[in-house]
Design an enzyme around this catalytic site. Structure first.
Site, PDB file in Angstrom:
ATOM      1  N   ASP A  78       0.838  -1.203   0.000  1.00  0.00           N
ATOM      2  CA  ASP A  78       0.000   0.000   0.000  1.00  0.00           C
ATOM      3  C   ASP A  78       0.873   1.254   0.000  1.00  0.00           C
ATOM      4  O   ASP A  78       2.079   1.195   0.251  1.00  0.00           O
ATOM      5  CB  ASP A  78      -0.941   0.003   1.218  1.00  0.00           C
ATOM      6  CG  ASP A  78      -0.195  -0.013   2.547  1.00  0.00           C
ATOM      7  OD1 ASP A  78       0.858  -0.692   2.648  1.00  0.00           O
ATOM      8  OD2 ASP A  78      -0.646   0.664   3.492  1.00  0.00           O
ATOM      9  N   GLU A 140       0.036  -1.237   5.723  1.00  0.00           N
ATOM     10  CA  GLU A 140       1.161  -0.849   6.578  1.00  0.00           C
ATOM     11  C   GLU A 140       1.096   0.638   6.914  1.00  0.00           C
ATOM     12  O   GLU A 140       1.465   1.052   8.012  1.00  0.00           O
ATOM     13  CB  GLU A 140       2.493  -1.164   5.870  1.00  0.00           C
ATOM     14  CG  GLU A 140       3.727  -1.013   6.751  1.00  0.00           C
ATOM     15  CD  GLU A 140       4.372   0.348   6.749  1.00  0.00           C
ATOM     16  OE1 GLU A 140       5.263   0.591   7.576  1.00  0.00           O
ATOM     17  OE2 GLU A 140       3.985   1.223   5.927  1.00  0.00           O
TER      18      GLU A 140
HETATM   19 ZN   LIG Z   1       7.013   2.104   3.756  1.00  0.00          ZN
END
Ligand SMILES: [Zn+2]
Length: 391
Positions: A78, A140
């Site tokens: 992401d 993340e």
């Molecule tokens: Zn990163």
């Protein structure tokens, strides 16, 4: 198999924005599907893990070869959100200008997956004495829900070492701080401002709480100084404050949001307990009619420190000629560490360009990354004698 630059461009052209705002959040499924296809074509065994029952959020775990004590190459698929007006290049274009490829996720960190595919192109799994794994996570940049979803599973059971390809300018990072983000809410009652007895001011209570937090910060900084970090103390930032509605009304509710960056010696659960206790004491001292509570804004990420003498850190230091250092940003390393892996963070691209408009990756970093990955695969998968000799 695609060539390197077109593969990087294809990943950049596939948006995978993570945001706490559902209107902006895209999930990472499209990137995962693309990687799954490339990896399957290249002979990897691919497994997908849907994260938090959301079909648009998926972790990919791919394996080449068999056995245990393997090497994991890990990263997130992401990206942060993009403010298109501040970009001079197309954030999804992957445009090459001079020695740079521009785009959202070039450095942080989609290009890493294309580099892993390039470094392993033509690698015969029969040559691997220990397996090679690839992990591509979701979310993340927001909640680390992808890495958290791996806890309690055995997807990575045959991995021992983990390279996390976050942008560090190809310098190994063996420790980083942790982070807690908390919301502190005080509630009193509104009333006419002409008589303080008509209400209980949450804003005045928060004044006491802020004083207490700054005193606590000073204590934490004296107790947990760690000279290995650029900022050698834990930090506590008073990030935003909202409360009240009018100058002539006693403030009924007030909310403060803080961010606490911790050193490896600090325990997040104990910190949350102390925070709640000190907030309650300060609130009661300000006005016993006020009620106080603390809520996590996200689940928190512990600090990370690779064990001293880590074989992976030493191998990376030898292969790059750079000594391991500390970073100020948090990664998925503590979660991989909790799973029993020994992580080290290293990847191409400059840390300070991540999350910025006109993010780019220097083309000059590509070949050294491929060579580093090949060197590590050779040491930890093809000829892992040293590691086998250890208990
Ligand atoms: Zn990163």
């Amino acid at each position: 198999m695609l060539d390197l630059l077109p593969s990087i461009r294809a990943l950049i052209a596939t948006p995978s924005i993570s945001s706490p705002d559902p209107a902006l959040d895209l999930g990472n499924r499209a990137v995962i599907d693309r990687l799954a296809e490339w990896l399957s074509d290249a002979g990897w065994k691919v497994a997908l893990q849907v994260v938090a029952a959301q079909p648009a959020k998926v972790n990919l775990i791919a394996t080449l070869g068999r056995g245990s004590r393997g090497l994991l190459l890990a990263g997130h698929t992401d990206t942060v959100t993009v403010d298109g007006a501040r970009w001079q290049h197309d954030p999804f274009g992957g445009q090459v200008v001079g020695d740079r490829i521009y785009g959202l996720g070039t450095a942080d960190m989609k290009a890493f997956f294309a580099l892993v595919l390039e470094a392993t192109r033509g690698l015969d799994p029969a040559r691997l004495a220990q397996p090679l794994l690839l992990l591509a996570t979701a979310d993340e940049e927001t909640s680390m829900a992808g890495a958290r979803a791996l806890l309690g599973t055995d997807y990575l059971r045959c991995a021992r070492y983990a390279v996390i390809g976050e942008p560090t300018g190809l310098r190994p990072v063996r420790l980083h701080k942790g982070v807690l983000m908390e919301r502190i809410v005080l509630e009193g009652h509104a009333g006419h401002s002409s008589d303080p007895g008509y209400g209980a001011s949450a804003l005045e209570g928060m004044h006491g709480v802020i004083g207490e937090l700054l005193a606590w910060r000073g204590e934490l900084q004296r107790r947990h100084r760690d000279e290995r970090f650029g900022v050698p103390v834990p930090t506590l930032n008073l990030g935003c404050l909202h409360g009240g509605s009018s100058p002539n009304r006693i403030c009924a509710a007030c909310e403060l949001q803080i961010d606490l960056r911790t050193t490896p010696a600090m325990d997040l659960v104990a910190l949350r307990q102390t925070l709640l206790q000190r907030v309650r004491q300060a609130t009661a001292a300000a006005d016993p009619r006020l009620r106080a509570r603390c809520e996590p804004i996200s689940a928190g990420v512990p600090a990370f420190e690779a064990p001293l003498g880590s074989a992976l850190v030493q191998a990376i230091e030898q292969l790059t000629g750079a000594s391991a250092t500390a970073a100020s940003f948090a990664t998925e390393a503590p979660f991989l560490h909790q799973l029993g892996l020994e992580p080290c963070v290293i990847g191409p691209g400059r840390t300070e360009l991540a999350h910025q408009p006109d993010e780019y990756l220097e083309l000059a970093a590509l070949q050294p990354t491929i060579e580093l990955l090949r060197g590590l695969i050779d040491r930890f998968c093809v000829q892992p004698e040293e590691q086998r000799a250890q208990p």
